[in-house]
Scaffold this motif. Structure first.
Motif, PDB file in Angstrom:
ATOM      1  N   PRO A 260       0.816  -1.216   0.000  1.00 48.68           N
ATOM      2  CA  PRO A 260       0.000   0.000   0.000  1.00 48.68           C
ATOM      3  C   PRO A 260       0.846   1.260   0.000  1.00 48.68           C
ATOM      4  O   PRO A 260       2.074   1.221   0.183  1.00 48.68           O
ATOM      5  N   SER A 261       0.200   2.388  -0.197  1.00 42.06           N
ATOM      6  CA  SER A 261       0.880   3.669  -0.045  1.00 42.06           C
ATOM      7  C   SER A 261       1.208   3.897   1.438  1.00 42.06           C
ATOM      8  O   SER A 261       0.757   3.160   2.309  1.00 42.06           O
ATOM      9  N   PHE A 262       2.000   4.930   1.709  1.00 39.51           N
ATOM     10  CA  PHE A 262       2.478   5.130   3.077  1.00 39.51           C
ATOM     11  C   PHE A 262       1.332   5.324   4.062  1.00 39.51           C
ATOM     12  O   PHE A 262       1.258   4.643   5.090  1.00 39.51           O
ATOM     13  N   TRP A 263       0.420   6.228   3.754  1.00 37.39           N
ATOM     14  CA  TRP A 263      -0.603   6.566   4.742  1.00 37.39           C
ATOM     15  C   TRP A 263      -1.615   5.444   4.929  1.00 37.39           C
ATOM     16  O   TRP A 263      -2.036   5.161   6.055  1.00 37.39           O
ATOM     17  N   SER A 264      -2.025   4.786   3.859  1.00 38.22           N
ATOM     18  CA  SER A 264      -2.978   3.682   4.025  1.00 38.22           C
ATOM     19  C   SER A 264      -2.313   2.509   4.729  1.00 38.22           C
ATOM     20  O   SER A 264      -2.915   1.850   5.588  1.00 38.22           O
ATOM     21  N   GLY A 265      -1.042   2.235   4.396  1.00 39.72           N
ATOM     22  CA  GLY A 265      -0.324   1.158   5.077  1.00 39.72           C
ATOM     23  C   GLY A 265      -0.123   1.453   6.545  1.00 39.72           C
ATOM     24  O   GLY A 265      -0.287   0.577   7.402  1.00 39.72           O
ATOM     25  N   LEU A 266       0.242   2.705   6.857  1.00 35.23           N
ATOM     26  CA  LEU A 266       0.426   3.087   8.261  1.00 35.23           C
ATOM     27  C   LEU A 266      -0.881   2.951   9.029  1.00 35.23           C
ATOM     28  O   LEU A 266      -0.903   2.477  10.179  1.00 35.23           O
ATOM     29  N   THR A 267      -1.981   3.348   8.408  1.00 37.78           N
ATOM     30  CA  THR A 267      -3.284   3.226   9.065  1.00 37.78           C
ATOM     31  C   THR A 267      -3.618   1.773   9.365  1.00 37.78           C
ATOM     32  O   THR A 267      -4.062   1.447  10.473  1.00 37.78           O
ATOM     33  N   ALA A 268      -3.395   0.894   8.395  1.00 39.41           N
ATOM     34  CA  ALA A 268      -3.703  -0.524   8.608  1.00 39.41           C
ATOM     35  C   ALA A 268      -2.811  -1.129   9.692  1.00 39.41           C
ATOM     36  O   ALA A 268      -3.269  -1.927  10.513  1.00 39.41           O
ATOM     37  N   VAL A 269      -1.523  -0.758   9.700  1.00 38.68           N
ATOM     38  CA  VAL A 269      -0.601  -1.292  10.707  1.00 38.68           C
ATOM     39  C   VAL A 269      -1.016  -0.831  12.099  1.00 38.68           C
ATOM     40  O   VAL A 269      -1.026  -1.624  13.057  1.00 38.68           O
ATOM     41  N   ILE A 270      -1.342   0.439  12.245  1.00 42.02           N
ATOM     42  CA  ILE A 270      -1.777   0.946  13.555  1.00 42.02           C
ATOM     43  C   ILE A 270      -3.050   0.244  13.991  1.00 42.02           C
ATOM     44  O   ILE A 270      -3.200  -0.138  15.162  1.00 42.02           O
ATOM     45  N   PHE A 271      -3.976   0.055  13.059  1.00 40.86           N
ATOM     46  CA  PHE A 271      -5.231  -0.605  13.408  1.00 40.86           C
ATOM     47  C   PHE A 271      -4.984  -2.032  13.873  1.00 40.86           C
ATOM     48  O   PHE A 271      -5.437  -2.439  14.954  1.00 40.86           O
ATOM     49  N   LEU A 272      -4.261  -2.823  13.071  1.00 47.59           N
ATOM     50  CA  LEU A 272      -4.034  -4.222  13.430  1.00 47.59           C
ATOM     51  C   LEU A 272      -3.246  -4.346  14.734  1.00 47.59           C
ATOM     52  O   LEU A 272      -3.508  -5.246  15.541  1.00 47.59           O
ATOM     53  N   SER A 273      -2.281  -3.442  14.953  1.00 47.62           N
ATOM     54  CA  SER A 273      -1.396  -3.566  16.106  1.00 47.62           C
ATOM     55  C   SER A 273      -2.064  -3.156  17.412  1.00 47.62           C
ATOM     56  O   SER A 273      -1.777  -3.745  18.471  1.00 47.62           O
ATOM     57  N   PHE A 274      -2.977  -2.176  17.358  1.00 48.29           N
ATOM     58  CA  PHE A 274      -3.465  -1.592  18.606  1.00 48.29           C
ATOM     59  C   PHE A 274      -4.952  -1.784  18.869  1.00 48.29           C
ATOM     60  O   PHE A 274      -5.393  -1.578  20.006  1.00 48.29           O
ATOM     61  N   VAL A 275      -5.717  -2.184  17.877  1.00 47.12           N
ATOM     62  CA  VAL A 275      -7.135  -2.403  18.167  1.00 47.12           C
ATOM     63  C   VAL A 275      -7.359  -3.558  19.147  1.00 47.12           C
ATOM     64  O   VAL A 275      -8.344  -3.536  19.898  1.00 47.12           O
ATOM     65  N   PRO A 276      -6.483  -4.597  19.247  1.00 49.04           N
ATOM     66  CA  PRO A 276      -6.704  -5.617  20.275  1.00 49.04           C
ATOM     67  C   PRO A 276      -6.706  -5.069  21.701  1.00 49.04           C
ATOM     68  O   PRO A 276      -7.302  -5.672  22.596  1.00 49.04           O
ATOM     69  N   PHE A 277      -6.060  -3.912  21.916  1.00 43.33           N
ATOM     70  CA  PHE A 277      -6.018  -3.342  23.263  1.00 43.33           C
ATOM     71  C   PHE A 277      -7.276  -2.543  23.606  1.00 43.33           C
ATOM     72  O   PHE A 277      -7.397  -2.037  24.711  1.00 43.33           O
ATOM     73  N   ALA A 278      -8.192  -2.416  22.648  1.00 37.10           N
ATOM     74  CA  ALA A 278      -9.368  -1.577  22.866  1.00 37.10           C
ATOM     75  C   ALA A 278     -10.407  -2.231  23.762  1.00 37.10           C
ATOM     76  O   ALA A 278     -11.337  -1.553  24.220  1.00 37.10           O
ATOM     77  N   PHE A 279     -10.264  -3.525  24.032  1.00 39.49           N
ATOM     78  CA  PHE A 279     -11.252  -4.219  24.872  1.00 39.49           C
ATOM     79  C   PHE A 279     -10.562  -5.372  25.567  1.00 39.49           C
ATOM     80  O   PHE A 279      -9.691  -6.035  24.988  1.00 39.49           O
ATOM     81  N   TRP A 280     -10.944  -5.633  26.822  1.00 40.02           N
ATOM     82  CA  TRP A 280     -10.234  -6.636  27.624  1.00 40.02           C
ATOM     83  C   TRP A 280     -10.363  -8.041  27.055  1.00 40.02           C
ATOM     84  O   TRP A 280      -9.512  -8.898  27.307  1.00 40.02           O
ATOM     85  N   ASP A 281     -11.403  -8.309  26.267  1.00 44.25           N
ATOM     86  CA  ASP A 281     -11.605  -9.651  25.733  1.00 44.25           C
ATOM     87  C   ASP A 281     -10.947  -9.843  24.368  1.00 44.25           C
ATOM     88  O   ASP A 281     -11.141 -10.873  23.731  1.00 44.25           O
ATOM     89  N   TRP A 282     -10.170  -8.849  23.931  1.00 41.40           N
ATOM     90  CA  TRP A 282      -9.517  -8.944  22.626  1.00 41.40           C
ATOM     91  C   TRP A 282      -8.000  -9.073  22.725  1.00 41.40           C
ATOM     92  O   TRP A 282      -7.349  -9.332  21.705  1.00 41.40           O
ATOM     93  N   HIS A 283      -7.419  -8.878  23.898  1.00 43.11           N
ATOM     94  CA  HIS A 283      -5.959  -8.749  23.955  1.00 43.11           C
ATOM     95  C   HIS A 283      -5.260  -9.968  24.554  1.00 43.11           C
ATOM     96  O   HIS A 283      -4.174  -9.851  25.121  1.00 43.11           O
ATOM     97  N   TYR A 284      -5.838 -11.136  24.439  1.00 50.22           N
ATOM     98  CA  TYR A 284      -5.138 -12.350  24.862  1.00 50.22           C
ATOM     99  C   TYR A 284      -5.017 -13.289  23.664  1.00 50.22           C
ATOM    100  O   TYR A 284      -5.749 -13.178  22.677  1.00 50.22           O
TER     101      TYR A 284
END
Length: 532
Positions: free
Chosen positions: A116-140
């Motif tokens: 992907p381009s820089f900004w779309s790739g960065l957005t996807a990486v941030i989403f995949l890397s940090f969305v598991p921390f958004a809820f206690w039942d997602w980060h194990y």
């Protein structure tokens, strides 16, 4: 003077400097995410990582899967829980690091396959890397996260088919193999087959070519599942238990459930509402991209994957992450783009959409990460249970086996201990699953085996002390209660006078439900007892 310029198709990285910069950001974000995973590993009470990791420990100790290491999951799930046990077999933080690496692998697949381009790739990486921390039942570490590797691989292969407008035989078989691997990790991911079905039916060409590609997908998937059955048969000498796991028990589990997963349930629970506006916006933007069929079918399959699960649990939402990440890349890199060419105006428009998403997403996720991190620091229940396990190991050095009679969330007591499980069916909730004979053995046989090889220690959590009262009748028939009473009636056990430390700090989640301190009673098998 004529100046030659190169036109980059959407599947290529345009300037390499942007790609390099994106990978620098990926490594930095991965390190930050790994640090968060280790910190938040102090707080986890979901039984899944400890239950399946215990099976991994048993397999590494020489036990045989589906014979004396029993599970309700297909072949690949317990095998994928084994690697962390090679590092530190009795602790949870290696599994947290492993989860971070699994998520990082998904980012690599997306960046390498889609470019992907820089900004779309960065957005996807941030989403995949940090969305598991958004809820206690997602980060194990869960089968959802592990199966996401295969789901995302299926989606990027389908994107290639959508990009090229064709699917050769090898790619169709690869799609089937990836679908089979996803199924062998988490069976409900079978609905992901909707994506290649829709994409293959939408590509140019005659129906013979499309049908041939679909046959390749089917052959690849069926061969993968059949190979797993053959592997189990060769390993164990029989495949009956494994076939029950694949095809029989899921139907029994659903029919015995008092709750069913519906989209309305997840809306009322509220956690999916964090992702619903994002999914809706991406579905709208998909109408203006070349990959609209891919994105729409991927989002629909993601929703079906959640609601098709046998019971309504919030961690099933994790399986929507790959579809959302790929939709971001496709939509942010191709808004209003119906041709192959990508102009600077279209690039700036995609970068603007990506930055708008980051402006909305980052504060929301940062707030949730703060809550989850604060919970891990103030309620380190993993460390509390680990401390109790250490006390058990120190007090009873001659003991070899232990049975923990406690609610879900206490599986870490056995996992963190050097002691081995007393029986392949280890925990109270596993014993009380509907119709255990399908997965394991007849209830009467399990009880006889517990009596024939009684555990050296029985650790009874205070909530289950009601089982000791012969006048108390459980709400429903409980095999755990029957086995516990039968063992204590043999006279082989004495009640330990020294109590174990209580779980004053233990909570499933103090932010959403009250909790009370729990204590443990230990029944020690007398050294002169003879096995029945």
């Amino acid at each position: 003077m004529i100046v030659a310029t190169k036109v980059y198709p959407t599947s290529e990285v345009q300037p390499t400097s942007g790609s390099t910069r994106l990978y620098y950001w990926f490594f930095a974000l991965t390190i930050a995410a790994l640090a968060l995973h280790v910190l938040i590993a102090r707080h986890c009470t979901n039984p899944d990582p400890f239950t399946y990791a215990q099976i991994g420990k048993q397999l590494l100790a020489g036990k045989t899967l589906y014979v004396d290491a029993l599970t309700d999951k297909p072949l690949l799930a317990p095998l994928l829980f084994m690697p962390p046990q090679l590092l530190v077999p009795n602790r949870y933080w290696p599994m947290a690091v492993y989860l971070g690496l699994v998520v990082a692998l998904q980012c690599v697949i997306l960046l390498r396959a889609v470019r992907p381009s820089f900004w779309s790739g960065l957005t996807a990486v941030i989403f995949l890397s940090f969305v598991p921390f958004a809820f206690w039942d997602w980060h194990y570490l869960s089968t959802e996260h592990l199966s996401n590797v295969f789901i995302l691989s299926v989606l990027v292969c389908c994107r290639r088919v959508s990009e090229e407008g064709r699917c050769d035989r090898r790619l169709s078989v690869l799609l089937g193999v990836l679908l089979g691997l996803a199924y062998l990790t988490r069976p409900t991911t079978a609905v992901t087959a909707l994506v290649p079905l829709c994409v293959l039916c939408s590509i140019p060409g005659g129906w013979i070519a499309r049908f041939s590609a679909l046959i390749g997908v089917f052959v690849g998937g069926a061969t993968t599942v059949a190979a797993s059955v053959a592997a189990v048969a060769l390993w164990t000498g029989r495949a009956e238990n494994y076939l029950n796991v694949l095809f029989v028990y899921p139907r029994v589990y659903v029919s015995a459930s008092s709750e069913t997963a519906t989209f309305l349930y997840y809306l009322e629970a509220g956690e999916i509402c964090q992702l619903l506006p994002l999914a809706t916006g991406l579905a709208f933007l998909a109408a203006f991209t070349r990959h609209r069929v891919l994105i729409w079918s991927a989002l629909i399959a993601a929703v079906l994957n959640v609601v098709a699960s046998p019971r309504p649990y919030q961690h099933y939402i994790v399986n929507t992450f790959p579809a959302l990440a790929l939709a971001m890349v496709c939509c942010f890199d191709g808004p209003l783009q119906l041709t192959v060419d990508r102009t600077s105006r279209q690039n700036s428009r995609g970068a603007g959409l990506a930055m708008l998403f980051l402006a909305l997403f980052l504060p929301a996720v940062a707030a949730r990460v703060y809550v989850v991190t604060r919970t891990a620091i103030t309620v380190p229940n993993v460390q509390v249970l680990e401390g109790i396990s250490n006390v058990i190991d120190e007090r009873y050095p001659s003991a070899k086996t232990m049975w923990v009679v406690a609610p879900m969330g206490h599986e870490y007591l056995l996992f963190a201990s050097r002691l081995k499980p007393a029986h392949p069916v280890r925990s109270a909730w596993e014993l009380d699953l509907p119709r255990p004979e399908i997965l394991y053995k007849e209830a009467s046989v399990i009880q006889e085996e517990y009596l024939a090889s009684p555990p050296d220690l029985i650790v009874l959590q205070s909530l289950y002390e009601v089982y000791l009262d012969p006048l108390e009748v459980p709400v429903e028939k409980s095999l755990t209660c029957e086995i516990l009473r039968a063992l204590l009636k043999t006279g082989q056990y004495r009640l330990e006078k020294r109590p174990l430390p209580s779980t004053d700090e233990l909570a499933i989640d103090p932010m959403i439900r009250p909790f009370e301190p729990r204590e443990y009673r230990v029944f020690v098998r007398k050294p002169d007892s003879v096995k029945l």
